[in-house]
Write a protein that holds these residues in place. Structure first.
Motif, short mmCIF file in Angstrom:
data_model
loop_
_atom_site.label_atom_id
_atom_site.label_comp_id
_atom_site.label_asym_id
_atom_site.label_seq_id
_atom_site.Cartn_x
_atom_site.Cartn_y
_atom_site.Cartn_z
N THR A 248 -22.71 45.21 -50.89
CA THR A 248 -22.89 44.30 -52.03
C THR A 248 -23.72 43.09 -51.63
O THR A 248 -24.58 42.64 -52.39
N TYR A 249 -23.47 42.57 -50.42
CA TYR A 249 -24.16 41.37 -49.95
C TYR A 249 -24.61 41.57 -48.50
O TYR A 249 -24.06 42.39 -47.77
N LEU A 250 -25.58 40.76 -48.10
CA LEU A 250 -26.05 40.74 -46.71
C LEU A 250 -26.09 39.30 -46.24
O LEU A 250 -26.68 38.44 -46.90
N LEU A 251 -25.43 39.03 -45.11
CA LEU A 251 -25.50 37.71 -44.49
C LEU A 251 -26.61 37.76 -43.44
O LEU A 251 -26.48 38.44 -42.43
N SER A 252 -27.70 37.05 -43.69
CA SER A 252 -28.87 37.13 -42.82
C SER A 252 -28.97 35.92 -41.90
O SER A 252 -28.32 34.90 -42.11
N TRP A 253 -29.82 36.04 -40.89
CA TRP A 253 -30.03 34.94 -39.94
C TRP A 253 -30.95 33.87 -40.52
O TRP A 253 -30.92 32.73 -40.09
N GLY A 254 -31.81 34.26 -41.46
CA GLY A 254 -32.76 33.31 -42.02
C GLY A 254 -33.18 33.71 -43.42
O GLY A 254 -32.65 34.67 -43.99
N SER A 255 -34.16 33.02 -43.96
CA SER A 255 -34.59 33.25 -45.35
C SER A 255 -35.68 34.30 -45.48
O SER A 255 -35.96 34.77 -46.59
N LYS A 256 -36.32 34.68 -44.37
CA LYS A 256 -37.42 35.64 -44.48
C LYS A 256 -36.93 37.02 -44.93
O LYS A 256 -37.70 37.79 -45.52
N GLU A 257 -35.65 37.32 -44.67
CA GLU A 257 -35.10 38.60 -45.12
C GLU A 257 -35.07 38.67 -46.64
O GLU A 257 -35.25 39.75 -47.22
N GLN A 258 -34.84 37.53 -47.30
CA GLN A 258 -34.86 37.52 -48.76
C GLN A 258 -36.23 37.92 -49.28
O GLN A 258 -36.34 38.67 -50.24
N PHE A 261 -37.00 41.69 -49.16
CA PHE A 261 -36.32 42.55 -50.13
C PHE A 261 -36.77 42.29 -51.58
O PHE A 261 -36.14 42.81 -52.51
N ILE A 262 -37.82 41.52 -51.78
CA ILE A 262 -38.27 41.21 -53.14
C ILE A 262 -38.57 42.47 -53.94
O ILE A 262 -38.24 42.58 -55.12
N LYS A 263 -39.18 43.46 -53.28
CA LYS A 263 -39.55 44.70 -53.98
C LYS A 263 -38.62 45.86 -53.62
O LYS A 263 -38.91 47.01 -53.90
N SER A 264 -37.48 45.56 -53.01
CA SER A 264 -36.56 46.61 -52.60
C SER A 264 -35.85 47.22 -53.81
O SER A 264 -35.39 46.50 -54.69
N PRO A 265 -35.76 48.56 -53.86
CA PRO A 265 -35.04 49.21 -54.97
C PRO A 265 -33.52 49.12 -54.81
O PRO A 265 -32.78 49.51 -55.71
N VAL A 266 -33.05 48.59 -53.68
CA VAL A 266 -31.61 48.52 -53.41
C VAL A 266 -31.14 47.09 -53.24
O VAL A 266 -30.24 46.62 -53.94
N TYR A 267 -31.74 46.37 -52.31
CA TYR A 267 -31.28 45.02 -51.98
C TYR A 267 -31.85 43.99 -52.95
O TYR A 267 -33.06 43.88 -53.10
N ASN A 268 -30.96 43.25 -53.57
CA ASN A 268 -31.36 42.15 -54.44
C ASN A 268 -31.46 40.88 -53.59
O ASN A 268 -30.47 40.50 -52.95
N PRO A 269 -32.63 40.23 -53.54
CA PRO A 269 -32.76 39.01 -52.73
C PRO A 269 -31.70 37.96 -53.04
O PRO A 269 -31.32 37.17 -52.16
N LYS A 270 -31.20 37.96 -54.29
CA LYS A 270 -30.17 36.99 -54.67
C LYS A 270 -28.83 37.29 -54.00
O LYS A 270 -27.94 36.44 -53.98
N CYS A 271 -28.69 38.50 -53.45
CA CYS A 271 -27.45 38.89 -52.76
C CYS A 271 -27.59 38.81 -51.25
O CYS A 271 -26.71 39.29 -50.52
N VAL A 272 -28.70 38.22 -50.78
CA VAL A 272 -28.92 38.01 -49.35
C VAL A 272 -28.73 36.52 -49.07
O VAL A 272 -29.44 35.68 -49.64
N TYR A 273 -27.78 36.18 -48.21
CA TYR A 273 -27.44 34.79 -47.96
C TYR A 273 -27.75 34.42 -46.50
O TYR A 273 -27.12 34.94 -45.58
N PRO A 274 -28.72 33.53 -46.28
CA PRO A 274 -29.01 33.07 -44.91
C PRO A 274 -27.86 32.20 -44.39
O PRO A 274 -27.51 31.20 -44.99
N VAL A 275 -27.29 32.61 -43.25
CA VAL A 275 -26.16 31.87 -42.69
C VAL A 275 -26.40 31.47 -41.23
O VAL A 275 -25.55 30.80 -40.63
N GLY A 276 -27.53 31.87 -40.66
CA GLY A 276 -27.81 31.54 -39.27
C GLY A 276 -27.16 32.53 -38.32
O GLY A 276 -26.58 33.53 -38.74
#
Length: 282
Positions: A248-258, A261-276
């Motif tokens: 459902t969500y991905l906790l990423s190291w930074g914002s570049k992962e968002q 996934f802008i054009k990803s058919p699965v991952y919604n960038p709004k569900c990717v949270y940069p947490v370090g």
């Protein structure tokens, strides 16, 4: 890995892989990682001594943190221990322990896959840790009885295996997946977690855990555990995938992962949270 990305991209753009189904489930998410493994891992035969040693390790791992299974928890973490490092006298998980501290160590069960064994309990920072070996044994026992599959468009699978010279036993893959799915559903219904955290969604035993959780309406959160880029086959999907196979969500190291996934058919960038990343910042 670049060649593999090109192969997967070619397959997913040229063939209707979303039409392959097994027992009314989308089959390509189940098979996709096997294509990766079949092209990157070389087969090897274990000696009798190695097999015996592995059996002894399996038995010793089985009882790791056994008493922790019999408690009530609000959260589950499914991971392994290859990301642990010694910090102030304790083996600390650089990926999940800070999250467990935030959730409450008494509220969280950490199910850890051995590698190939576990660190001594007294030296591990995580309080409520158990071995994934328990689940693994149940999955393999159940898989002995799950062997009937109805596959739609199986000719397409045969065509892909022949064209790309990829060989693996898809029926065995189906057996492990559906056995895992059943075991995880039983486990999740017993523990009733509010959230499930997973280190790596595309691992063979983690993938069905996410599917089971999604079918039961339990949110899943994946930790970024390594580099996520355009060269990573696990995060570059080129077909209309069944989103219920993904976290459902991905906790990423930074914002570049968002941005990735802008054009990803699965991952919604709004569900990717940069947490370090704790270990990088430590």
């Amino acid at each position: 890995m670049g060649d593999l990305i090109l192969i997967l991209e070619e397959i997913e753009n040229m063939y209707p892989v979303d039409k392959i189904r097994v027992n009314n489930y989308s089959a390509w998410p189940i098979l996709r990682n096997k294509y990766y493994a079949a092209t990157t891992k070389k087969p090897h035969n274990e000696s009798t001594a190695t097999k015996f040693k592995n059996k002894l390790l399996f038995i010793s791992n089985f009882f790791y943190g056994w008493q922790n299974w019999f408690k009530k928890y609000q959260f589950l973490v499914l991971s392994n221990q290859d990301q642990r490092h010694m910090i102030k006298g304790k083996y600390y998980s650089r990926i999940v322990d800070t999250v467990i501290d935030a959730l409450g160590e008494d509220n969280t069960l950490y199910i850890s896959a051995p590698d190939p064994t576990h660190y001594p309990r007294k030296k591990v920072y995580t309080k409520n840790a158990v071995s994934f070996t328990v689940i693994q044994l149940m999955i393999h026992l159940l898989s002995l009885f799950i062997n009937k599959f109805t596959v739609e468009n199986s000719s397409l699978i045969n065509e892909l295996k022949k064209r790309y010279k990829i060989h693996f036993n898809e029926r065995e893959t189906y057996s492990i997946f559906f056995s895992s799915l059943k075991i995880y559903k039983i486990l999740f219904r017993i523990i009733k977690p509010q959230l499930i955290f997973i280190k790596c969604y595309y691992c063979e035993y983690m993938h069905p855990a996410i599917k089971a959780a999604n079918e039961l309406g339990i949110p899943t959160i994946e930790f970024q555990h390594g580099l996520i880029s355009k060269e990573h086959p696990g995060y570059n999907i080129n077909y209309v995938a069944d989103a219920s196979f993904f976290p459902t969500y991905l906790l990423s190291w930074g914002s570049k992962e968002q941005k990735l996934f802008i054009k990803s058919p699965v991952y919604n960038p709004k569900c990717v949270y940069p947490v370090g990343n704790y270990y990088i910042e430590y």
